[in-house]
Enzyme design. Structure first.
Site, mmCIF file in Angstrom:
data_model
loop_
_atom_site.group_PDB
_atom_site.id
_atom_site.type_symbol
_atom_site.label_atom_id
_atom_site.label_comp_id
_atom_site.label_asym_id
_atom_site.label_seq_id
_atom_site.Cartn_x
_atom_site.Cartn_y
_atom_site.Cartn_z
ATOM 1 N N THR A 181 -25.289 41.299 79.848
ATOM 2 C CA THR A 181 -26.247 42.360 80.140
ATOM 3 C C THR A 181 -27.594 42.094 79.480
ATOM 4 O OG1 THR A 181 -25.478 43.693 78.259
ATOM 5 C CG2 THR A 181 -24.431 44.083 80.399
ATOM 6 N N ALA A 182 -28.627 42.783 79.981
ATOM 7 C CA ALA A 182 -29.996 42.634 79.493
ATOM 8 C C ALA A 182 -30.351 43.785 78.562
ATOM 9 C CB ALA A 182 -30.965 42.584 80.672
ATOM 10 N N PHE A 183 -31.505 43.661 77.896
ATOM 11 C CA PHE A 183 -31.912 44.651 76.894
ATOM 12 C C PHE A 183 -32.295 45.995 77.496
ATOM 13 C CE2 PHE A 183 -36.013 42.895 78.197
ATOM 14 C CZ PHE A 183 -36.811 44.029 78.293
ATOM 15 N N GLY A 268 -30.666 33.681 86.055
ATOM 16 C CA GLY A 268 -29.549 33.924 86.963
ATOM 17 C C GLY A 268 -29.215 32.726 87.820
ATOM 18 N N GLU A 285 -27.445 40.398 89.313
ATOM 19 C CA GLU A 285 -28.447 41.449 89.435
ATOM 20 C C GLU A 285 -29.710 40.927 88.756
ATOM 21 O OE1 GLU A 285 -28.088 43.888 91.273
ATOM 22 O OE2 GLU A 285 -25.958 44.391 91.390
ATOM 23 N N GLU A 418 -42.475 38.574 88.964
ATOM 24 C CA GLU A 418 -42.220 39.840 88.283
ATOM 25 C C GLU A 418 -42.656 39.774 86.820
ATOM 26 O OE1 GLU A 418 -38.416 42.819 87.657
ATOM 27 O OE2 GLU A 418 -38.122 40.670 87.351
ATOM 28 N N GLY A 480 -34.131 54.953 89.989
ATOM 29 C CA GLY A 480 -33.266 56.124 89.931
ATOM 30 C C GLY A 480 -32.099 56.103 90.882
ATOM 31 N N ALA A 481 -31.398 54.965 90.988
ATOM 32 C CA ALA A 481 -30.241 54.871 91.878
ATOM 33 C C ALA A 481 -29.074 55.677 91.331
ATOM 34 C CB ALA A 481 -29.835 53.414 92.053
#
Length: 530
Positions: A181-183, A268, A285, A418, A480-481
């Site tokens: 996972t990321a921060f 990734g 992701e 990005e 906001g999913a």
């Protein structure tokens, strides 16, 4: 639990003294309540430990080191994976509803600790308190979802062309899966993976971000208590802290059939190639370069409200953050004027993320600030005009101004790449087809949004030749999913799907079963071999 986390972790004395001097020590009692002060975390079925390098946890709001965490050595990480792998048969032997009951209890414990865990996220990651609470709520919600799913995992009975035969389709767990996972979402993304993977019958090895180890420790403690209380081998939820070399142990281990990776597109791609080399699966992701399209018939006030959060929520550090605003020529000036006014109001609410009145938070690290500054310089070099912001904020911590930039070419590299910061680029269009082309003109394909009150435009937007993203919204922002839908994107976003819908299939393998209950041996397609 064999969680190779640390030989010790120590809250920084300098940080504690700063809190005492500012009389804010009471604001940090949640660290003690989450049992991550300078105490031995205890021994479970496996063990807490590690004798590798010491890494620092830094608070983005102050720039101060708040803790030191000792990560495992490579051999210790390998041993932790072995424990999780060996525990899998025990966990998989439980029925899905039995696993669901354990996940239900995890959700209950998360509810009890929601406020404290939300505060820890704000302290260590830097997002505002309400977002920290919301992130814990995501984990709680996916636990609820997983509990229901534990009684609904389907199979199929299919008709056979051969007499006295039947075809079945059955789903089985994969084994021990890796979650990296990321921060920016140090709790929710692990929760998405963990809750669904657990009810599917998998154990997990979590490699958290090296900059948010305290949050990962707190979450693992919450999970471990539930497992211990139920007599479950705690090593089914193993945690590894550390840098990329620890993650690489997971990625290259043939015993790990699935790697779920959240991070940059460049990282990734490396993960995917390494996993593919050993014929494993990867659930990716990755980066987003998301756009909001605002039509000339849109509710402008609604669109501005959505854009503000989508552009600068979490200080622009969401993979679903809006990076491009594609505005109809007729409403561009009005929209931008209102957006600037809203940004100015938001900047009046800048402050400590732990303060519930704060609406705008810092970037996560000094590296993030440098990336922001480099992006501003590159945009100016390409002829970009700074419509709002563009500077570092003169205060303690990693704060920068939310920034609006115009006059760039959509094909410029600074637009195509990005930047994980609150920068957004302005473009205009005359026809919806032009807007769709602009939306689809980047390599990433995560989230997108159209604001319109025209039903014809709506269906063009969500249709075959509309947005090419995995998330396609109408009259709502790009962020906001909800957990009920599958989350993920196309193109260089990776193609992965997590959370709801049928994302559970990523964590299982499908078996097609043919049963002959007759006395003859007919072949398919009418083949004769007598």
């Amino acid at each position: 639990m064999f969680c190779v986390v640390k030989k010790h972790y120590k809250i920084s004395e300098k940080f504690l003294m700063m809190c005492i001097k500012s009389r804010k020590i009471s604001n940090h009692t949640f660290l003690k309540e989450l049992e991550i002060y300078n105490t031995n975390p205890g021994l479970f079925d496996g063990k807490w430990g590690g004798s590798g390098d010491v890494i620092e946890s830094i608070s983005p709001a102050s720039g101060c080191v708040i803790a030191h965490v000792q990560q495992p050595t490579l051999n210790e990480a390998y041993s932790a994976i072995t424990k999780a792998y060996d525990a899998w048969p025990t966990w998989a032997a439980l029925t899905p509803p039995e696993r669901g009951e354990i996940v239900r209890q995890i959700g209950v414990e998360l509810r009890k600790n929601k406020i404290n865990l939300g505060k820890l996220i704000s302290l260590e990651m830097g997002k505002i308190f309400s977002e920290g609470i919301g992130e814990v709520q995501e984990y709680i919600d996916i636990c609820d979802y997983a509990v229901g799913l534990s009684r609904m995992i389907p199979g199929k009975l299919l008709p056979s062309e051969r007499r006295d035969h039947t075809l079945l389709e059955k789903w089985n767990p994969l084994g021990a899966i890796g979650v990296i996972t990321a921060f920016n979402f140090p709790v929710a993304v692990f929760g998405w993976n963990s809750a669904i993977a657990m009810i599917c019958g998998n154990t997990s090895i979590w490699k958290c971000s090296p900059t948010t180890p305290l949050t990962a420790i707190a979450v693992t403690k919450i999970v471990s208590k539930v497992l211990q209380r139920n007599g479950i081998p705690a090593s089914i939820a193993t945690l590894l802290t550390g840098d990329a070399d620890i993650g690489d142990i997971l990625v290259t281990d043939k015993r790990i059939p699935l790697i779920s990776f959240t991070g940059s597109t460049s990282s990734g791609k490396k993960v995917a190639l390494k996993v593919q080399e050993r014929f494993g699966r990867s659930l990716l992701e990755l980066g987003g370069n998301n756009a909001i399209v605002v039509s000339d018939d849109a509710d402008i006030d609604l669109a501005v409200k959505a854009a503000v959060f989508s552009c600068i929520g979490t200080a622009g550090q969401r993979c679903t953050t809006t990076r491009r605003l594609i505005l109809h020529t007729k409403i561009k000036e009005d929209f931008v004027g209102k957006l600037k006014k809203a940004y100015s109001v938001i900047l009046e609410r800048i402050g400590n993320p732990l303060d519930e009145a704060t609406l705008y938070s810092p970037l996560h690290s000094q590296t993030s600030v440098e990336s922001y500054e480099n992006t501003i310089m590159e945009a100016k070099r390409k002829g970009g005009i700074i419509e709002f912001g563009g500077n570092r904020i003169n205060r303690q911590g990693f704060y920068v101004e939310p920034t609006i930039i115009s006059n760039l070419n959509p094909e410029d590299s600074v637009v195509q790449n990005e930047t994980f910061a609150p920068t957004v680029y302005l473009f205009e269009y005359d026809t919806l087809e032009q807007a769709i082309d602009l939306n689809n003109s980047v390599d990433q394909g995560l989230s997108s949004a159209l604001f319109t009150e025209n039903i014809g435009q709506l269906f063009k937007w969500i249709g075959v030749h509309g947005s090419d993203c995995g998330i396609v919204n109408v009259n709502i922002g790009t962020s906001g999913a909800e957990i009920g839908g599958a989350f993920g994107g196309e193109k260089t976003t990776g193609g992965g799907r997590e959370s709801g819908s049928d994302a559970w299939k990523f964590y299982m393998r499908r078996s097609t079963i043919t049963i002959n209950y007759g006395k003859n041996m007919p072949l398919a397609q009418g083949i004769k071999f007598d």
